[in-house]
Every structure is written in structure tokens, then in C-alpha cells.
Design an enzyme around this catalytic site. Structure first.
Site, short mmCIF file in Angstrom:
data_model
loop_
_atom_site.label_atom_id
_atom_site.label_comp_id
_atom_site.label_asym_id
_atom_site.label_seq_id
_atom_site.Cartn_x
_atom_site.Cartn_y
_atom_site.Cartn_z
N GLY A 114 50.34 32.93 31.29
CA GLY A 114 49.21 32.29 30.65
C GLY A 114 48.59 33.24 29.64
O GLY A 114 48.83 34.45 29.69
N LYS A 115 47.84 32.71 28.70
CA LYS A 115 47.13 33.56 27.74
C LYS A 115 46.05 32.72 27.09
O LYS A 115 46.21 31.52 26.89
CB LYS A 115 48.08 34.09 26.66
CG LYS A 115 47.64 35.39 26.03
CD LYS A 115 47.89 36.56 26.97
CE LYS A 115 47.65 37.89 26.29
NZ LYS A 115 48.04 39.02 27.17
N GLY A 116 44.94 33.37 26.75
CA GLY A 116 43.86 32.63 26.11
C GLY A 116 42.96 33.54 25.32
O GLY A 116 43.16 34.76 25.26
N ASP A 155 41.96 41.56 27.93
CA ASP A 155 42.90 41.71 26.81
C ASP A 155 42.10 42.30 25.66
O ASP A 155 41.01 42.86 25.89
CB ASP A 155 43.51 40.35 26.45
CG ASP A 155 44.85 40.47 25.73
OD1 ASP A 155 44.84 40.98 24.60
OD2 ASP A 155 45.88 40.07 26.30
#
Length: 426
Positions: A114-116, A155
Site C-alpha cells: 500500500g502507499k498513500g 514516509d
């Protein structure tokens, strides 16, 4: 952490998603995997787009765009960072979520990718405004995240502070404290010791193993590291402790170079005080571009993405490249380095310490038991060496495969097996 915004280059730009799909196709050519599974893995399971309104301190309301890409959950909950950066896009989040799927599979961790992030420059906001932004983002994503569904982490532009706010906002709405909803928190609220240092430590551990594989004496190895933030500084200091000679490091403003070696403990990292690296006073200063072209044994791009391109790959004089950043080498740059016989150890292996210690943190949160930092670092070393051995075996077994393709082969084989076991429903 890293971004995939390209530097100035004549090379055609491709998104992180484009690059990830190309890499997937190359790995799939080496192994027997269902073509339908490969096609599924080229697309995220879902991409959530949200509006994140906050009231600025001047009384005005401003609305920011936020994303959460969820790539694959065949092996477990989605896992990946949240970044605050003006260059955040849906395509970037998709590509980075795909890399997280492979990274978790290479490390044999039961997570998917996942990444956001939010399209914002956090330097333009006060601390109170960042807190508002984070808490509102948590609320907007609340229905699609959770400790058994999707577990964000820090991040670029975020850190333990934001993860604590995110966890608190989620927990307040759920009516109970749920530390496992995010990782990268401060240890006082369920974070793991050693999490912040982990990506840099893993880059150093993998560099150590690569040097041993190529029969290089680490005590006679010169290393240049682009980026002296969380990843680069910790990699440099651990390599220094192993006996390597770290001769150059840099931050966003430039770098320092001393052929006799730098005292990495004395150099102030960009995380500790932005801009201090280039003002350290070593014998020579140089640009970030010049650092990548130094005549050293190992270069570690640990800052931003897309820095090794078709424009400079022919000028790289290092014998080995170890990717500390996410996506520092473009497709065309990779091809040139491979043609020149320069091994490129991929990011999905080299900087996987972050997600590995995030997994440790998740386990600690579930069991309500904190591990001492010595145990975390020992477990991380063991896991990195195990993953390195799996990738090394794939590299030696599949004739013609690059190190990147070998890592993808390991990851794709595991993800493909999970899809095969679970099937396609309905």
C-alpha cells in the site's frame, strides 16, 4: 524517505507505476506463473481519493488532495507509507504500492503493498496545521484502513509524530486504543525501537553481504552515499562500524568528499539539522550529481528517485550500486548499468529494513510486548541475510537475470503462489 519526481533529463519520463509494471513483466518471463495473476498484479486492488480540509491559522479553509493506493492483499494486510509532498500523485502511489508488495514478499513478511499521501509541502504549514491535516486524513481513510486491513507508516514528509496523531485520531473514533493501525510511532505509544534507523541499517547489511559475495574486503572498500538523512546517515554509520571507508555524503544542498574517509559520527545528518552536510568543512565539496560519478567501490543513492538515468549511467564509475532510496534508477539507466556489468542491488531488498521492523512493531502491538533495540537489530540482521540468500539463489539459478530481476522472481513467486492458493472468487 524518497520521491520519484524526475530530475532534469532528456530521458522520456515514466511514472513509478510504469516502471513497476515493466519490472514485473521482466521477472514473469523467468518463471512459470499464471498470466492471469501477472495481469492482476499490474493493477491496484483499489485507489482511494479523498479531500482533506483544514482551517488555516489565518482563518481560511484550505482543501488538500489525499490518496491511498492498495495494491495486493493475497499475503496479508496492505502495508506502506504516507508521504506529504507537493509531487504526490495517484500514479506515484500506485507504483510505490506495487514495490511494497514485492518488498514484503521478498522479505517473506505477511503483508501486501500500500502507499498513500497528501499533495502538500509540509514546510508551508505550522505544526498545528500539520496535526489538523493528519487527524483529518486519518478520519477520511478510517473505513479502508485498520490493523488487519491496511497499516500506514511514515514516509517522505512524515515521521513518528504524524503516526502518533494518526493512531490517536483513528483510536478516538473506534473507541479504544489501537496502536497496530500504523507503524513508525514513538515507542512510548507502541512504536518499536530501531524502526527509524532500520532502512539505513538494511542498506548497510545488504552492502556487507554483496561485498562478501564479490570477494571484496569491506575494510578496503570506498563508499559514496547520496543523501544523508534517515536512510543515508544510518547506512553510512553502520558501514563505518563494519570498517568501510565512507568518503562522500550529501544532502539536498550538496555534498562533502574526503578520499581519506569521513568521520560519519561527526557529520550532522540532514534529519538532525538540514543543510549541515554541505557545510561540514571536509577537504572538498561537490554536487549531488558529481557524487554519483565518483570513482568508488560502492555508490548508494539514498535520497530521491530517478537520479541514475540514461543521461548519467555511462558516467558512473562505482563498481556496485546499492539502492537506498525508492526507485533511484530509471529503466534506461538500469539497462545501461547492466550492459556495463555494474551490479545494481534493488531497493525492494536493500531498503526493506523499514517494512521489516514495521512488521516487528505490528507484532509487538498485537502482543502488547516491547522488544529491546538489541533484539530488534539482531532480528533485522537475520531477516536481511535470509532475504539476501533467497535473492542470491534466484540470481545464480536464472541465467542472465539481474539482481533486480532476481528479487522480483522471489517476490512474484511468493505472491503468485498465494493467489494460486486462494483462487479467483467468485
Amino acid at each position: 524517505m524518497t520521491t520519484t519526481a524526475p530530475p532534469e533529463t532528456d530521458e522520456p519520463f515514466e511514472t513509478a507505476a510504469d516502471t513497476a509494471r515493466r519490472q514485473l513483466d521482466r521477472a514473469a518471463a523467468y518463471i512459470d506463473v499464471d498470466p492471469g495473476t501477472v495481469e492482476r498484479l499490474k493493477h491496484p486492488k483499489s485507489v482511494h481519493r479523498v479531500s482533506v480540509p483544514i482551517e488555516r491559522e489565518n482563518g481560511e479553509t484550505e482543501v488538500y488532495r489525499g490518496y491511498r493506493a492498495q495494491h495486493d492483499s493475497a499475503r496479508g494486510p496492505f502495508k506502506g507509507g504516507l508521504r506529504y509532498h507537493p509531487g504526490v500523485t495517484a500514479e506515484e502511489c500506485i507504483g510505490l504500492s506495487m514495490w511494497m508488495t514485492w518488498k514484503c514478499a521478498v522479505m517473506n513478511i505477511p503483508f501486501g503493498g500500500g502507499k498513500g499521501g497528501i499533495v502538500v509541502d509540509p514546510k508551508d504549514l505550522s505544526e498545528g496545521e500539520i496535526e489538523q491535516l493528519t487527524r483529518r486524513f486519518a478520519e477520511e481513510l478510517r473505513n479502508v484502513i485498520g490493523p488487519m486491513r491496511d497499516i500506514p507508516a511514515p514516509d517522505m514528509g512524515t515521521g513518528s509524530r504524524e503516526m502518533a496523531w494518526f493512531m490517536d485520531a483513528y483510536s478516538m473514533q473506534e473507541g479504544e486504543t489501537i496502536p497496530g493501525v500504523v507503524t513508525g510511532k514513538p515507542p512510548v505509544v507502541g512504536g518499536s525501537y530501531g524502526r527509524e534507523e532500520a532502512p539505513g541499517r538494511s542498506a548497510a547489511i545488504i552492502t556487507r553481504e554483496v561485498l562478501d559475495y564479490y570477494d571484496r574486503d569491506i575494510g578496503e572498500t570506498t563508499v559514496a552515499i547520496q543523501g544523508f538523512g534517515s536512510v543515508g546517515a544510518n547506512a553510512a554509520r553502520l558501514l563505518d562500524s563494519y570498517g568501510a571507508n565512507v568518503v562522500a555524503v550529501s544532502d539536498v544542498d550538496g555534498g562533502i568528499y574526503d578520499p581519506a574517509g569521513l568521520d560519519t559520527e561527526a557529520v550532522i545528518s540532514h534529519e538532525e539539522q538540514p543543510g549541515m552536510v554541505s557545510g561540514d568543512g571536509a577537504s572538498d565539496t561537490l554536487s549531488n550529481a558529481e557524487l554519483l560519478e565518483l570513482d568508488v567501490d560502492v555508490v548508494i543513492p539514498a535520497a530521491i528517485g530517478n537520479v541514475l538515468t540514461a543521461d548519467n549511467a555511462d558516467d558512473v564509475r562505482a563498481d556496485i550500486v546499492v539502492e537506498g532510496a525508492n526507485g533511484p534508477t530509471t529503466t534506461h539507466g538500469d539497462e545501461i548499468l547492466n550492459r556495463r556489468g555494474i551490479p545494481v542491488i534493488p531497493d525492494i531488498l536493500a531498503n526493506a529494513g523499514g517494512v521489516t521492523v514495521s512488521y516487528f512493531e505490528w507484532l509487538q502491538d498485537i502482543n502488547r510486548r516491547a522488544w529491546p533495540v538489541e533484539e530488534v537489530n539482531e532480528e533485522l540482521d537475520d531477516e536481511m541475510v535470509s532475504a539476501w540468500n533467497d535473492v542470491r539463489e534466484a540470481f545464480e539459478t536464472h541465467d542472465g537475470a539481474t539482481w533486480r530481476e532476481a528479487a522480483y522472481i522471489v517476490g512474484l513467486r511468493r505472491v503468485g503462489a498465494a493467489h494460486g492458493a486462494r483462487g479467483l472468487w467468485p
